[in-house]
Design an enzyme around this catalytic site. Structure first.
Site, mmCIF file in Angstrom:
data_model
loop_
_atom_site.group_PDB
_atom_site.id
_atom_site.type_symbol
_atom_site.label_atom_id
_atom_site.label_comp_id
_atom_site.label_asym_id
_atom_site.label_seq_id
_atom_site.Cartn_x
_atom_site.Cartn_y
_atom_site.Cartn_z
ATOM 1 N N CYS A 16 129.630 33.434 17.187
ATOM 2 C CA CYS A 16 129.019 33.922 18.416
ATOM 3 C C CYS A 16 127.660 33.284 18.666
ATOM 4 O O CYS A 16 127.082 33.424 19.721
ATOM 5 C CB CYS A 16 128.874 35.447 18.292
ATOM 6 S SG CYS A 16 128.599 36.351 19.813
ATOM 7 N N GLY A 51 127.390 43.135 14.763
ATOM 8 C CA GLY A 51 127.819 41.773 15.052
ATOM 9 C C GLY A 51 127.619 41.433 16.522
ATOM 10 O O GLY A 51 126.756 41.980 17.198
ATOM 11 N N CYS A 52 128.443 40.538 17.026
ATOM 12 C CA CYS A 52 128.321 40.081 18.412
ATOM 13 C C CYS A 52 128.544 41.235 19.393
ATOM 14 O O CYS A 52 129.546 41.946 19.309
ATOM 15 C CB CYS A 52 129.344 38.984 18.672
ATOM 16 S SG CYS A 52 129.356 38.383 20.379
ATOM 17 N N PHE A 53 127.632 41.401 20.327
ATOM 18 C CA PHE A 53 127.770 42.530 21.257
ATOM 19 C C PHE A 53 128.952 42.382 22.205
ATOM 20 O O PHE A 53 129.432 43.369 22.750
ATOM 21 C CB PHE A 53 126.488 42.831 22.025
ATOM 22 C CG PHE A 53 125.725 41.673 22.629
ATOM 23 C CD1 PHE A 53 126.322 40.471 22.960
ATOM 24 C CD2 PHE A 53 124.364 41.814 22.905
ATOM 25 C CE1 PHE A 53 125.608 39.433 23.534
ATOM 26 C CE2 PHE A 53 123.632 40.783 23.489
ATOM 27 C CZ PHE A 53 124.259 39.590 23.792
#
Length: 220
Positions: A16, A51-53
């Site tokens: 990401c 982690g990645c939104f």
């Protein structure tokens, strides 16, 4: 930006963003009194980082009782963080989501159970291929009752793993909304390599694990 990373290098086809492994939560953040967000039109708000939104936003938006999930930044010590600044690891912020939900339909404890059940809760300083302090797991509490719920669920989850649970439990301070192009990213960019290889599979694993919590149009 993320889309450029995933298109430029093979490593970033499954990532990401970039990586930063500093420990960045400052004591004044960890020990601050929590800020409680009042109900608005009967809706409550909760805050999670995992982690990645893009991934976390999609998970919560699939859940019954959740009106909206917004991508942003929280947990840091600087004002007005941006994607570029948070990626350095020097702001202390993690990619986070604001979950706007109806407490008459879904309660905070269930949101916490979703949080732990939709990730690898033992992964330190990242989630999946997204490595760095900006991707660390944080679960935010707004009062002592929420903190107790988080600690109870965390203790229950810990029994299922040999490794310790990695998520930080922090008092909520402020949520900064991310740039417009990050909102509903998975929904609007289904062909993105990261979305196809990381985000959608993570969402599908969640759906398989929690089918009873899904909105009707998500239960397939």
């Amino acid at each position: 930006m993320k889309s450029l990373f995933v298109l430029t290098f093979s490593f970033f086809l499954l990532s990401c963003g970039n990586g930063n492994t500093q420990t960045v939560t400052r004591d004044e953040i960890a020990n601050a009194p929590p800020v409680e967000v009042p109900l608005e039109n009967g809706l409550a708000k909760a805050y999670f980082a995992s982690g990645c939104f893009w991934c976390v936003e999609a998970v919560y938006e699939s859940v019954k009782g959740v009106k909206e999930s917004i991508s942003g930044y929280s947990g840091g010590h600087t004002d007005n963080p941006t994607y570029e600044s948070s990626n350095t690891g020097r702001t202390g912020h993690a990619e986070a989501v604001e979950v706007i939900y109806d407490p008459e339909v879904i309660n905070f404890r269930t949101l916490v159970e979703i949080y732990f059940g939709s990730q690898d809760p033992t992964q330190v300083n990242g989630q999946g291929p997204d490595i760095g302090s900006q991707y660390r797991s944080i679960i935010f509490f707004q009062n002592e009752e929420q903190k107790e719920i988080i600690e109870q669920v965390k203790a229950e989850v810990a029994k299922e793993y040999q490794k310790p649970i990695a998520a930080e439990v922090l008092p909520f301070q402020k949520f900064w909304v991310a740039e417009d192009y990050h909102q509903d990213y998975e929904k609007l960019n289904p062909g993105n390599p990261y979305i196809q290889n990381v985000s959608i599979p993570r969402l599908n694993r969640f759906k398989k694990k929690f089918p009873h919590l899904l909105k009707e149009n998500e239960n397939h």
